[in-house]
Design a protein around this motif. Structure first.
Motif, PDB file in Angstrom:
ATOM      1  N   THR A   1      21.448   4.364   7.102  1.00 15.14           N
ATOM      2  CA  THR A   1      21.120   5.677   7.663  1.00 15.14           C
ATOM      3  C   THR A   1      20.212   6.501   6.752  1.00 15.14           C
ATOM      4  N   ALA A   2      19.684   5.896   5.701  1.00 13.58           N
ATOM      5  CA  ALA A   2      18.828   6.637   4.766  1.00 13.58           C
ATOM      6  C   ALA A   2      17.607   7.217   5.471  1.00 13.58           C
ATOM      7  N   TRP A   3      17.045   6.458   6.417  1.00 13.35           N
ATOM      8  CA  TRP A   3      15.855   6.938   7.128  1.00 13.35           C
ATOM      9  C   TRP A   3      16.186   8.138   8.011  1.00 13.35           C
TER      10      TRP A   3
ATOM     11  N   GLY B   1      13.968   0.269   8.905  1.00 17.31           N
ATOM     12  CA  GLY B   1      14.395   1.251   7.907  1.00 17.31           C
ATOM     13  C   GLY B   1      13.617   1.191   6.613  1.00 17.31           C
ATOM     14  N   LEU B   2      12.506   0.446   6.604  1.00 14.07           N
ATOM     15  CA  LEU B   2      11.739   0.270   5.370  1.00 14.07           C
ATOM     16  C   LEU B   2      10.765   1.408   5.095  1.00 14.07           C
ATOM     17  N   LEU B   3      10.590   2.297   6.064  1.00 10.29           N
ATOM     18  CA  LEU B   3       9.643   3.397   5.889  1.00 10.29           C
ATOM     19  C   LEU B   3      10.310   4.753   6.035  1.00 10.29           C
ATOM     20  N   ARG B   4       9.760   5.717   5.322  1.00  5.55           N
ATOM     21  CA  ARG B   4      10.132   7.117   5.483  1.00  5.55           C
ATOM     22  C   ARG B   4       8.996   7.817   6.227  1.00  5.55           C
ATOM     23  N   LEU B   5       9.349   8.796   7.013  1.00  5.38           N
ATOM     24  CA  LEU B   5       8.351   9.552   7.774  1.00  5.38           C
ATOM     25  C   LEU B   5       8.371  11.006   7.338  1.00  5.38           C
ATOM     26  N   ARG B   6       7.168  11.543   7.044  1.00  4.59           N
ATOM     27  CA  ARG B   6       7.040  12.957   6.702  1.00  4.59           C
ATOM     28  C   ARG B   6       5.996  13.583   7.613  1.00  4.59           C
TER      29      ARG B   6
ATOM     30  N   LEU C   1       0.824  -1.209   0.000  1.00  6.58           N
ATOM     31  CA  LEU C   1       0.000   0.000   0.000  1.00  6.58           C
ATOM     32  C   LEU C   1       0.858   1.259   0.000  1.00  6.58           C
ATOM     33  N   MET C   2       1.866   1.286   0.873  1.00  3.96           N
ATOM     34  CA  MET C   2       2.702   2.484   0.996  1.00  3.96           C
ATOM     35  C   MET C   2       3.700   2.635  -0.148  1.00  3.96           C
ATOM     36  N   SER C   3       3.778   1.622  -1.005  1.00  8.37           N
ATOM     37  CA  SER C   3       4.614   1.753  -2.197  1.00  8.37           C
ATOM     38  C   SER C   3       3.949   2.679  -3.210  1.00  8.37           C
ATOM     39  N   GLU C   4       2.624   2.866  -3.054  1.00  4.29           N
ATOM     40  CA  GLU C   4       1.871   3.704  -3.988  1.00  4.29           C
ATOM     41  C   GLU C   4       1.938   5.176  -3.604  1.00  4.29           C
ATOM     42  N   ARG C   5       1.764   5.449  -2.289  1.00  4.96           N
ATOM     43  CA  ARG C   5       1.826   6.826  -1.790  1.00  4.96           C
ATOM     44  C   ARG C   5       1.975   6.794  -0.279  1.00  4.96           C
ATOM     45  N   ALA C   6       2.114   7.963   0.324  1.00  7.45           N
ATOM     46  CA  ALA C   6       2.252   8.048   1.779  1.00  7.45           C
ATOM     47  C   ALA C   6       0.883   7.931   2.449  1.00  7.45           C
TER      48      ALA C   6
ATOM     49  N   TYR D   1       3.569   8.027   6.325  1.00  3.00           N
ATOM     50  CA  TYR D   1       4.586   7.004   6.107  1.00  3.00           C
ATOM     51  C   TYR D   1       4.565   6.532   4.657  1.00  3.00           C
ATOM     52  N   SER D   2       5.751   6.362   4.103  1.00  2.00           N
ATOM     53  CA  SER D   2       5.881   5.840   2.742  1.00  2.00           C
ATOM     54  C   SER D   2       7.078   4.898   2.709  1.00  2.00           C
ATOM     55  N   ILE D   3       7.201   4.152   1.632  1.00  2.00           N
ATOM     56  CA  ILE D   3       8.276   3.169   1.519  1.00  2.00           C
ATOM     57  C   ILE D   3       9.621   3.847   1.261  1.00  2.00           C
ATOM     58  N   ASN D   4      10.628   3.368   1.960  1.00  4.81           N
ATOM     59  CA  ASN D   4      12.008   3.775   1.703  1.00  4.81           C
ATOM     60  C   ASN D   4      12.510   2.867   0.579  1.00  4.81           C
TER      61      ASN D   4
END
Length: 204
Positions: free
Chosen positions: A104-106, A60-65, A27-32, A73-76
């Motif tokens: 450390t990307a996240w 580390g699989l998710l990005r937070l905005r 799901l989060m691969s599509e959008r946040a 949350y969206s996919i890293n």
């Protein structure tokens, strides 16, 4: 494959070794998405979704905005690519430098000061705390990061709080008490429900 890479591979696989989390990754691969939105999509409670999100975020699989008080949350993609590489069994594994950059990307995705990011780089590995900082200023940065694992307005049982904090460090009891002692979380008398301190109450 080196022992560290085996550990990383296992950690990533464990993070997605759940039907709900696999669906969330898709799901989060599509959008946040916010936790509330995902709770509606999957017909789950927000604390349950928060628990799954914390597992994925710790890996580390998710990005937070942040947008106001809302967390999206969206996919890293880089981290997901690492997982795919392990699963596909590619011959050339990431170098130590490449691995460190992916790990450390996240952190780099956070809209924080460089000083605060450095604290996370120094005290985390693979999305988990390697140790608890002794200095108060650094410890507060760690608590600030852990706050992102909880949703404003959502009430959590002590067991749920322990599970979320335990995904970051084994000493969840110290972290839980510190969240309350420093005023970041409120607790129902007797140790019942826990919730994030509303912005307008933080100075009280």
């Amino acid at each position: 494959m080196e022992s560290e890479q085996y550990e990383e591979c296992l950690m990533l696989l464990k993070a997605v070794a759940d039907e709900s989390r696999l669906r969330m990754v898709g799901l989060m691969s599509e959008r946040a998405y916010t936790v509330s939105e995902m709770a509606n999509v999957f017909n789950l409670t927000e604390p349950t979704v928060s628990h799954h999100v914390s597992k994925l975020h710790a890996a580390g699989l998710l990005r937070l905005r942040m947008e106001g008080n809302q967390r999206f949350y969206s996919i890293n993609e880089k981290r997901l690519a690492t997982l795919k590489a392990y699963v596909n069994g590619i011959e050339k594994l990431p170098t130590r430098a490449e691995k460190a950059k992916l790990d450390t990307a996240w952190i780099e995705a956070l809209e924080w000061s460089e000083a605060d990011k450095k604290v996370l780089r120094d005290y985390t590995a693979n999305g988990k705390l390697t140790q608890l900082p002794v200095k108060t200023a650094k410890f507060l940065v760690v608590l600030k990061w852990l706050l992102t694992k909880f949703e404003p307005g959502t009430h959590y049982t002590e067991k749920q709080v322990n599970a979320i904090l335990g995904s970051a460090h084994e000493d969840f009891a110290t972290l839980r008490r510190s969240m309350v002692d420093y005023g970041y979380m409120r607790r129902e008398r007797g140790g019942g429900d826990y919730w994030l301190t509303p912005e307008d109450e933080k100075s009280s």
